[in-house]
Design a protein around this motif. Sequence first.
Motif, PDB file in Angstrom:
ATOM      1  N   ALA A 108       0.797  -1.228   0.000  1.00  0.00           N
ATOM      2  CA  ALA A 108       0.000   0.000   0.000  1.00  0.00           C
ATOM      3  C   ALA A 108       0.832   1.283   0.000  1.00  0.00           C
ATOM      4  N   HIS A 109       2.152   1.168  -0.136  1.00  0.00           N
ATOM      5  CA  HIS A 109       3.016   2.351  -0.102  1.00  0.00           C
ATOM      6  C   HIS A 109       4.108   2.235  -1.160  1.00  0.00           C
ATOM      7  N   THR A 110       4.396   3.365  -1.794  1.00  0.00           N
ATOM      8  CA  THR A 110       5.361   3.391  -2.894  1.00  0.00           C
ATOM      9  C   THR A 110       6.225   4.640  -2.798  1.00  0.00           C
ATOM     10  N   ARG A 111       7.531   4.472  -2.967  1.00  0.00           N
ATOM     11  CA  ARG A 111       8.430   5.621  -3.081  1.00  0.00           C
ATOM     12  C   ARG A 111       8.511   5.973  -4.571  1.00  0.00           C
ATOM     13  N   VAL A 112       8.191   7.221  -4.883  1.00  0.00           N
ATOM     14  CA  VAL A 112       8.188   7.689  -6.268  1.00  0.00           C
ATOM     15  C   VAL A 112       9.266   8.754  -6.428  1.00  0.00           C
ATOM     16  N   THR A 113      10.105   8.586  -7.442  1.00  0.00           N
ATOM     17  CA  THR A 113      11.148   9.571  -7.758  1.00  0.00           C
ATOM     18  C   THR A 113      10.885  10.118  -9.152  1.00  0.00           C
ATOM     19  N   HIS A 114      10.847  11.435  -9.216  1.00  0.00           N
ATOM     20  CA  HIS A 114      10.613  12.144 -10.477  1.00  0.00           C
ATOM     21  C   HIS A 114      11.892  12.900 -10.817  1.00  0.00           C
ATOM     22  N   THR A 115      12.402  12.700 -12.034  1.00  0.00           N
ATOM     23  CA  THR A 115      13.666  13.306 -12.447  1.00  0.00           C
ATOM     24  C   THR A 115      13.477  14.059 -13.762  1.00  0.00           C
ATOM     25  N   TYR A 116      14.092  15.229 -13.835  1.00  0.00           N
ATOM     26  CA  TYR A 116      14.186  15.986 -15.078  1.00  0.00           C
ATOM     27  C   TYR A 116      15.671  16.120 -15.395  1.00  0.00           C
ATOM     28  N   ASP A 117      16.079  15.600 -16.547  1.00  0.00           N
ATOM     29  CA  ASP A 117      17.483  15.566 -16.950  1.00  0.00           C
ATOM     30  C   ASP A 117      17.639  16.338 -18.254  1.00  0.00           C
ATOM     31  N   TRP A 118      18.278  17.492 -18.162  1.00  0.00           N
ATOM     32  CA  TRP A 118      18.514  18.280 -19.379  1.00  0.00           C
ATOM     33  C   TRP A 118      20.002  18.398 -19.686  1.00  0.00           C
ATOM     34  N   SER A 119      20.756  17.400 -19.225  1.00  0.00           N
ATOM     35  CA  SER A 119      22.206  17.401 -19.434  1.00  0.00           C
ATOM     36  C   SER A 119      22.591  17.230 -20.899  1.00  0.00           C
ATOM     37  N   GLN A 120      21.672  16.700 -21.725  1.00  0.00           N
ATOM     38  CA  GLN A 120      21.958  16.507 -23.148  1.00  0.00           C
ATOM     39  C   GLN A 120      21.206  17.502 -24.036  1.00  0.00           C
ATOM     40  N   LEU A 121      20.639  18.541 -23.442  1.00  0.00           N
ATOM     41  CA  LEU A 121      19.830  19.504 -24.192  1.00  0.00           C
ATOM     42  C   LEU A 121      20.676  20.243 -25.224  1.00  0.00           C
ATOM     43  N   THR A 122      20.216  20.191 -26.475  1.00  0.00           N
ATOM     44  CA  THR A 122      20.952  20.827 -27.575  1.00  0.00           C
ATOM     45  C   THR A 122      20.288  22.106 -28.077  1.00  0.00           C
ATOM     46  N   ASP A 123      19.046  22.351 -27.700  1.00  0.00           N
ATOM     47  CA  ASP A 123      18.304  23.529 -28.155  1.00  0.00           C
ATOM     48  C   ASP A 123      18.471  24.653 -27.133  1.00  0.00           C
ATOM     49  N   LEU A 124      19.314  25.615 -27.455  1.00  0.00           N
ATOM     50  CA  LEU A 124      19.635  26.694 -26.516  1.00  0.00           C
ATOM     51  C   LEU A 124      18.412  27.520 -26.124  1.00  0.00           C
ATOM     52  N   LYS A 125      17.387  27.574 -26.985  1.00  0.00           N
ATOM     53  CA  LYS A 125      16.171  28.328 -26.650  1.00  0.00           C
ATOM     54  C   LYS A 125      15.445  27.720 -25.450  1.00  0.00           C
ATOM     55  N   ARG A 126      15.669  26.444 -25.204  1.00  0.00           N
ATOM     56  CA  ARG A 126      14.965  25.747 -24.118  1.00  0.00           C
ATOM     57  C   ARG A 126      15.670  25.836 -22.762  1.00  0.00           C
ATOM     58  N   ILE A 127      16.867  26.359 -22.728  1.00  0.00           N
ATOM     59  CA  ILE A 127      17.623  26.387 -21.478  1.00  0.00           C
ATOM     60  C   ILE A 127      16.936  27.217 -20.393  1.00  0.00           C
ATOM     61  N   PRO A 128      16.389  28.400 -20.673  1.00  0.00           N
ATOM     62  CA  PRO A 128      15.704  29.122 -19.582  1.00  0.00           C
ATOM     63  C   PRO A 128      14.562  28.309 -18.959  1.00  0.00           C
ATOM     64  N   ARG A 129      13.777  27.623 -19.768  1.00  0.00           N
ATOM     65  CA  ARG A 129      12.690  26.803 -19.237  1.00  0.00           C
ATOM     66  C   ARG A 129      13.259  25.613 -18.463  1.00  0.00           C
ATOM     67  N   ALA A 130      14.336  25.026 -18.945  1.00  0.00           N
ATOM     68  CA  ALA A 130      14.957  23.909 -18.245  1.00  0.00           C
ATOM     69  C   ALA A 130      15.439  24.362 -16.863  1.00  0.00           C
ATOM     70  N   ARG A 131      16.058  25.519 -16.777  1.00  0.00           N
ATOM     71  CA  ARG A 131      16.522  26.051 -15.488  1.00  0.00           C
ATOM     72  C   ARG A 131      15.355  26.302 -14.538  1.00  0.00           C
ATOM     73  N   TRP A 132      14.213  26.680 -15.096  1.00  0.00           N
ATOM     74  CA  TRP A 132      13.012  26.967 -14.321  1.00  0.00           C
ATOM     75  C   TRP A 132      12.448  25.703 -13.679  1.00  0.00           C
TER      76      TRP A 132
END
Length: 147
Positions: free
Chosen positions: A103-127
């Motif tokens: 009845a119990h679960t540990r959930v881990t949510h990860t956002y990985d932008w270490s391979q991001l190639t589109d520079l326009k997306r970096i501000p949103r990634a930092r956010w």
Amino acid sequence: MLATVVSASRDIAAPAARIFELIADPAQQPRWDGNENLAEAHAGQRVHAVGDMFTMALTLGVVRENHVVEFEEGRRIAWFPAEPGQQPPGHLWRWELEPLDEAHTRVTHTYDWSQLTDLKRIPRARWTTADRLADSLARLAALAEGS
């Protein structure tokens, strides 16, 4: 140095299978999105395997194709979003579920932008911080625990 991989974890009082359904069914994702970025996804796109792709409309009015690159039923799912018909620019969303008991679960949510190639997306990634990921976890917990 700015972290390009952020994550948050939470123990949720619900079985892993119930939680995983809320994640693996894109139509459910806007209900728990702590970034308030997801508008809607058509029903019938439930993810079942690596190589699946689902589409999601964002609150800004654009559509993303999400390419599933990791999948283990009830345990792990990850995808790279991309503009329709384009290669993913290299940022990954991952969910990992670890059953603690029935009845119990540990959930881990990860956002990985270490391979991001589109520079326009970096501000949103930092956010997209660990706190915003924790917001998604809190919303997910409320849905899963209330079911």
